[in-house]
Enzyme design. Structure first.
Site, PDB file in Angstrom:
ATOM      1  N   ASN A 108      -5.162  -5.208   2.165  1.00 16.05           N
ATOM      2  CA  ASN A 108      -6.189  -4.056   1.930  1.00 16.05           C
ATOM      3  C   ASN A 108      -7.744  -4.015   1.544  1.00 16.05           C
ATOM      4  OD1 ASN A 108      -5.453  -1.277   2.708  1.00 16.05           O
ATOM      5  ND2 ASN A 108      -5.856  -0.554   0.821  1.00 16.05           N
ATOM      6  N   HIS A 110      -9.825  -1.786  -0.746  1.00 15.69           N
ATOM      7  CA  HIS A 110     -10.053  -0.336  -1.589  1.00 15.69           C
ATOM      8  C   HIS A 110     -11.525  -0.437  -1.474  1.00 15.69           C
ATOM      9  CE1 HIS A 110      -8.272   3.231  -2.848  1.00 15.69           C
ATOM     10  NE2 HIS A 110      -8.666   2.538  -3.928  1.00 15.69           N
TER      11      HIS A 110
HETATM   12  C1  GRF Z   1     -13.522   2.724   4.406  1.00 14.25           C
HETATM   13  O1  GRF Z   1     -14.600   3.072   3.101  1.00 14.25           O
HETATM   14  C2  GRF Z   1     -12.444   1.864   3.937  1.00 14.25           C
HETATM   15  O2  GRF Z   1     -12.928   1.401   1.939  1.00 14.25           O
HETATM   16  C3  GRF Z   1     -11.593   2.747   3.922  1.00 14.25           C
HETATM   17  O3  GRF Z   1     -11.784   2.979   4.939  1.00 14.25           O
HETATM   18  C4  GRF Z   1     -13.007   3.872   5.335  1.00 14.25           C
HETATM   19  C5  GRF Z   1     -13.169   3.167   6.433  1.00 14.25           C
HETATM   20  O4  GRF Z   1     -12.829   2.094   6.861  1.00 14.25           O
HETATM   21  N1  GRF Z   1     -10.194   2.302   3.741  1.00 14.25           N
HETATM   22  P1  GRF Z   1     -13.429   1.582   8.558  1.00 14.25           P
HETATM   23  O5  GRF Z   1     -15.028   1.775   8.507  1.00 14.25           O
HETATM   24  O6  GRF Z   1     -12.774   2.297   9.478  1.00 14.25           O
HETATM   25  O7  GRF Z   1     -13.208   0.377   8.767  1.00 14.25           O
END
Ligand code: GRF
Length: 196
Positions: A108, A110
């Site tokens: 994952n 984060h």
């Molecule tokens: C990102 O900030 C990620 O760290 C978090 O969700 C946000 C959007 O991610 N888990 P994405 O653009 O959908 O990959």
């Protein structure tokens, strides 16, 4: 042997795109599925445009019955026979039962420098704390939320006048570098942390 990677998303899937775009050439892994808890997730169309199989299971009809939702979601996931599962902007908390099925092979990303700020609103919390740096972490997923072994971190400065949005945008750029680097190393069987 090429590792098969399934990616779970809930939204735009920018991290999923970065991961899929990295899995080319001599990369030891390839994407085999992008699945979401939301049929309207923008990342599903992006995955389809890249020729990657997609699936979605709406979590809402299952209410608080997480295990029932996960049982549905497992159908396309297990059919794809993944070696590695990547959560990439996946916004559902997974039960220990689901996590246990992929122990040691689920990652994952984060948006904080774990162990600081597990959970939500990480950038707001960093700004409120007056932190001078922020960043993102890729970790192995364990039953405890945002708590597994750290596989990579990238740091960014917090700048005067930063808002949640400006800090999130700066961190997101690093996420797109960090997650692919960690996945490649992980797929090669190397668990040494990637530090950017
Ligand atoms: C990102 O900030 C990620 O760290 C978090 O969700 C946000 C959007 O991610 N888990 P994405 O653009 O959908 O990959």
């Amino acid at each position: 042997m090429t590792k098969r990677v399934a990616i779970l998303i809930s939204g735009g899937g920018s991290n999923m795109v970065a991961l899929c775009e990295s899995m080319v050439g001599d990369h030891p892994a390839r994407p085999v599925l992008v699945a979401s808890n939301d049929a309207a997730a923008g990342g599903l169309a992006k995955a389809a445009a890249m020729g990657i199989p997609t699936a979605s299971v709406d979590h809402r009809p299952f209410g608080t019955d997480r295990a029932a939702f996960e049982a549905e979601l497992l159908t396309p996931i297990l059919a794809a026979e993944p070696d590695i599962l990547c959560l990439a902007g996946f916004m559902r908390v997974l039960t220990p039962g689901f996590v246990g099925r992929f122990a040691g092979r689920m990652l994952n990303i984060h948006p904080s420098l774990l162990p600081k700020y597990p959970g939500l609103h990480t950038h707001r919390r960093a700004l409120e704390a007056g932190d001078t740096e922020a960043g993102c972490t890729v970790h192995e997923v364990t039953p405890v939320l945002d708590d597994g072994p750290i596989l990579g971190q990238a740091r960014v400065p917090v700048l005067a006048g930063d808002t949640e949005a400006s800090l999130a945008a700066r961190v997101l750029v690093q996420e797109h570098h960090l997650y692919p680097a960690v996945l490649r190393r992980f797929a090669e069987g190397d668990r040494r942390p990637v530090i950017l």
